[in-house]
Motif scaffolding. Structure first.
Motif, PDB file in Angstrom:
ATOM      1  N   UNK A   1       8.535  11.252   4.952  1.00  0.00           N
ATOM      2  CA  UNK A   1       7.711  11.889   4.013  1.00  0.00           C
ATOM      3  C   UNK A   1       8.259  11.446   2.949  1.00  0.00           C
ATOM      4  N   UNK A   2       9.737  10.981   2.627  1.00  0.00           N
ATOM      5  CA  UNK A   2       9.595  10.579   1.143  1.00  0.00           C
ATOM      6  C   UNK A   2       9.630   8.887   0.806  1.00  0.00           C
ATOM      7  N   UNK A   3       9.146   8.476   2.064  1.00  0.00           N
ATOM      8  CA  UNK A   3       8.819   7.129   1.314  1.00  0.00           C
ATOM      9  C   UNK A   3       7.019   7.225   1.150  1.00  0.00           C
ATOM     10  N   UNK A   4       7.315   7.054   0.481  1.00  0.00           N
ATOM     11  CA  UNK A   4       5.474   7.091  -0.193  1.00  0.00           C
ATOM     12  C   UNK A   4       5.600   6.070  -1.071  1.00  0.00           C
ATOM     13  N   UNK A   5       5.662   4.902  -0.953  1.00  0.00           N
ATOM     14  CA  UNK A   5       5.615   3.501  -2.434  1.00  0.00           C
ATOM     15  C   UNK A   5       4.524   2.637  -1.544  1.00  0.00           C
TER      16      UNK A   5
END
Length: 322
Positions: free
Chosen positions: A88-92
């Motif tokens: 959920x933190x990989x929001x590139x």
């Protein structure tokens, strides 16, 4: 998904998200290697991709370097997004754009575990059946209410494959091997993996309640299942008792005998466990999480959470982002 029924080599790519699960990766890569060895043919080849072509670290701390640059997609047939608890933190935005470009170029896309979240963010799962690890089903459904999220081990919907993670990836790959190269080869690969029963997609992700709790009382098991399946709309102990044919006192005795707790405490633990998953693995607000887990107010939710986890839900989320 339509697979080409010929003998050409199929090339897989595995996009590794930082913190990805090693077991999820091994489950989808090793069956391809075994299929090549058993058939004595190069049926499959594969490469590893990483965002910005940088070395990343798996959840167990092992470093992985890409074997191909991200802009090199020559002969790529299928790309799997392999993720873990921090997906959920990989929001590139550039990553999501890249995934969409692969879709536009008719490359089959797949995911393991929480990789489904990134496919959803890229808009690839619209109008498709999909699955994800059971811990993340609720957060995915909350964030993307229009998705058809199932509890299956894996889903194959046209040119998109999603897998719940762990050893379910093995069952998915065995299915793909069977579809393209025959059931006999798939069974040979399964035997090499000491995997005697190839599980169908509809098999359960989670352990049966009677195994988990060492309980065999049918009404107790039914009560436990009702609690597990009614987290947002919380039932009272009286309502549960009426549905399973037990008085509240009888139910309390069964819970004390088999689980060493009360029905109310067990139900609260289930709701807090789900809240814990949503706090750590989603970007939902505390109010949304509180509502999704059946708490009447965010202040009551925070008090219960602190008592269980020794910190507030906000503090827990902040600690994971620092």
């Amino acid at each position: 998904m339509t697979l080409v029924a010929d003998s050409s080599i199929e090339h897989f790519g595995f996009f590794l998200v930082p913190g990805f699960s090693m077991i999820s990766l091994a489950a989808v890569v090793d069956p391809l290697r075994m299929a090549n060895r058993i058939s004595d043919k190069e049926l499959y080849t594969w490469d590893f991709y990483c965002h910005h072509d940088e070395t990343i670290t798996a959840s167990n701390g092992l470093p992985f370097s890409p074997s191909r640059k991200q802009n090199d997609i020559r002969d790529l047939d299928t790309l799997f997004v392999v993720a873990g608890i921090d997906a959920h933190q990989a929001n590139d935005a550039s990553l999501l754009s890249w995934l969409r470009s692969l879709k536009q170029q008719k490359i089959n896309l797949g995911s393991t575990s929480t990789g489904s979240l990134l496919l959803a963010k890229a808009g690839i799962l619209k109008n498709q059946r999909c699955t994800i690890h059971w811990e993340n089903q609720d957060s995915l459904s909350e964030q993307f209410p229009d998705l058809q999220v199932t509890g299956e081990l894996y889903e194959i919907d046209r040119d998109v494959m999603t897998c719940s993670g762990g050893l379910a990836g093995l069952d998915l790959m065995l299915q793909l091997i069977s579809l393209k190269h025959g059931e006999s080869l798939a069974k040979d690969v399964a035997e090499q993996c000491i995997h005697p029963a190839i599980r169908p997609a509809y098999d359960k992700q989670r352990m049966d309640l009677q195994l988990r709790h060492h309980a065999h009382h049918p009404r107790l098991l039914k009560a436990l299942e009702l609690m597990r399946s009614n987290i947002e709309e919380v039932l009272t102990c009286q309502e549960i008792g009426d549905l399973v044919g037990l008085s509240v006192r009888q139910m309390e005795r069964l819970f004390k005998s088999f689980l060493s707790t009360t029905p109310a405490n067990h139900y609260l633990q289930l709701r807090l466990e789900r809240a814990h998953h949503l706090v750590l693995q989603s970007n939902l607000s505390m109010m949304q999480i509180s509502t999704a887990c059946g708490f009447s107010s965010t202040s009551y939710f925070s008090r219960c959470y602190r008592k269980q986890y020794h910190c507030s839900p906000r503090e827990e989320r902040l600690s994971t982002h620092t």
